[in-house]
Design a protein around this motif. Structure first.
Motif, PDB file in Angstrom:
ATOM      1  N   GLU A 128    -130.741 -31.916 -62.350  1.00 15.42           N
ATOM      2  CA  GLU A 128    -130.689 -32.689 -61.332  1.00 15.42           C
ATOM      3  C   GLU A 128    -131.969 -32.934 -60.503  1.00 15.42           C
ATOM      4  OE1 GLU A 128    -128.191 -34.378 -60.234  1.00 15.42           O
ATOM      5  OE2 GLU A 128    -126.568 -33.607 -61.494  1.00 15.42           O
ATOM      6  N   ARG A 134    -134.322 -35.563 -52.945  1.00  9.71           N
ATOM      7  CA  ARG A 134    -133.101 -36.062 -52.430  1.00  9.71           C
ATOM      8  C   ARG A 134    -133.320 -36.318 -50.897  1.00  9.71           C
ATOM      9  NH1 ARG A 134    -128.453 -34.959 -54.919  1.00  9.71           N
ATOM     10  NH2 ARG A 134    -128.401 -33.692 -57.094  1.00  9.71           N
ATOM     11  N   ASN A 186    -122.478 -40.594 -59.834  1.00 12.64           N
ATOM     12  CA  ASN A 186    -122.353 -39.093 -59.689  1.00 12.64           C
ATOM     13  C   ASN A 186    -121.263 -38.417 -60.500  1.00 12.64           C
ATOM     14  OD1 ASN A 186    -124.480 -39.313 -58.061  1.00 12.64           O
ATOM     15  ND2 ASN A 186    -123.227 -39.489 -55.875  1.00 12.64           N
ATOM     16  N   ARG A 187    -120.139 -39.439 -60.703  1.00 12.72           N
ATOM     17  CA  ARG A 187    -119.226 -38.693 -61.417  1.00 12.72           C
ATOM     18  C   ARG A 187    -119.310 -38.815 -62.827  1.00 12.72           C
ATOM     19  NH1 ARG A 187    -116.019 -42.038 -57.858  1.00 12.72           N
ATOM     20  NH2 ARG A 187    -115.606 -43.261 -59.522  1.00 12.72           N
TER      21      ARG A 187
END
Length: 283
Positions: A128, A134, A186-187
Motif C-alpha cells: 500500500e 494518503r 479498493n476491493r
C-alpha cells in the motif's frame, strides 16, 4: 459514437482509431478514454486502438449502484463482442491494469498479449501507499489536486506542462460514480487469479512511483507465469505519458515479438497437421 451494451444493460461508449491488430487501452480510476490522449497515436502504426469510457465516466451510462473490477472486465468483453473482435492485446494502466488482470485471468481466449502498467494485485498481498501519500490526497482545497499532480509527474514535467491533464480524472464525472470507482478499486484482489494468466505478460512501472508503490510490479511479475518486468528509471505514476519515448517503443516491441512468435507457432502447427495428413494418406 458507438456503444456496447453490457450484460446488465448499461451502455458503454467506446472509441477506435488506427489500423492493425486490436489493442485495448484501459485507463486509470475515475478517468475516461481521454487518459490516453497524449500517447494513443504512438500505437497506430501497428495497431487499431480500442478504448472505452468506464461506466460512470465519459459518454457511458452512470448508474448509482455498486461497481467492481470484475464488472469493468465484463464491460470490455461487451465492447470486444460489439466490435466482432475475438482476441486483442490488452494494455491496462493503474486501475486499468487491475481490470486487465481479471480480463486475462477470466477470459484467456480473448487476450493475445498483456501489458500491466503502474498497477497492483490488490488485497492483503499488495504494498500500500504510505500514510503521508494518503494524507496528501485528502488535503483540503486545491492541495489534494496538487499532490496528485506531483505523484503522477516529475517537477520538470509539471513546469513544462501546467495542464489540465486528463490523467487527473474525468471532470464531468458525478460524485456517486467517483465513490463507486474508488470502492471497486479498493476491493480488487487478483492474487489467487494471477497464476492462471496464460497470455504473455509485460509488467511496466516507474521506479519512483509512490502512488502505486513500485514493489507491486515485482509482486505481479513474480506471480504471473513467465512475466517480464521493466522499471523506467525516474518515472512516477504517469510513466506512459511523461516517458512515452521509452514506454511506447517498449510496449510496441513486446507486442510485435508476441505476434511474431504466435505466427511461428501457427505455421509449425499447420506444418505438423499437413505432415500427419500426408502420413495418413500414405499409410
Amino acid at each position: 459514437m458507438p456503444y456496447a451494451r453490457s450484460a446488465d444493460g448499461v451502455r458503454i461508449a467506446y472509441q477506435t482509431e488506427g489500423e492493425g491488430s486490436p489493442l485495448v487501452l484501459l485507463a486509470g480510476q475515475a478517468c475516461s478514454h481521454h487518459w490516453w490522449d497524449g500517447v494513443r497515436e504512438d500505437f497506430h502504426a501497428a495497431h487499431r486502438t480500442v478504448t472505452l469510457d468506464y461506466r460512470g465516466t465519459g459518454e457511458s451510462d452512470k448508474p448509482d449502484e455498486p461497481y467492481s473490477i470484475e464488472g469493468f472486465a465484463q464491460d470490455v468483453i461487451a465492447v470486444l463482442d460489439d466490435l466482432g473482435a475475438d482476441r486483442a492485446h490488452v494494455y491496462g494502466t493503474s486501475m486499468g491494469g487491475r481490470v486487465a488482470q481479471l480480463l486475462a485471468a477470466r477470459h484467456p481466449e480473448r487476450v493475445r498479449a498483456l501489458v500491466l502498467g503502474c498497477t497492483s494485485p490488490g488485497g492483503r498481498h499488495a504494498v500500500e501507499r504510505g500514510n503521508d501519500v494518503r494524507k496528501s490526497l485528502v488535503a483540503p482545497g486545491p492541495a489534494a489536486l496538487q499532490a496528485l499532480r506531483e505523484l503522477m509527474y516529475t517537477p520538470a514535467w509539471l513546469a513544462a506542462h501546467p495542464g489540465p491533464s486528463p490523467t487527473l480524472g474525468d471532470p464531468a464525472m458525478p460524485a456517486h460514480a467517483r465513490r463507486r470507482h474508488l470502492a471497486a478499486s479498493n476491493r480488487h484482489d487478483a492474487w489467487d487469479a494471477l497464476p492462471g494468466i496464460s497470455a504473455p505478460t509485460l509488467v511496466v512501472h516507474g521506479s519512483d512511483d509512490l502512488l502505486n508503490p513500485t514493489a507491486n510490479a515485482h509482486l505481479l511479475a513474480g506471480r504471473i507465469p513467465g512475466a517480464r518486468l521493466h522499471l523506467i528509471p525516474g518515472a512516477r505514476h504517469a510513466y506512459f505519458e511523461e516517458f512515452r519515448s521509452t514506454a511506447g517503443p517498449l510496449v510496441l516491441d513486446f507486442l510485435a515479438e508476441q505476434e511474431q512468435e504466435q505466427e511461428q507457432r501457427q505455421e509449425q502447427e499447420q506444418d505438423q497437421e499437413q505432415e500427419q495428413e500426408q502420413e495418413q494418406r500414405t499409410a
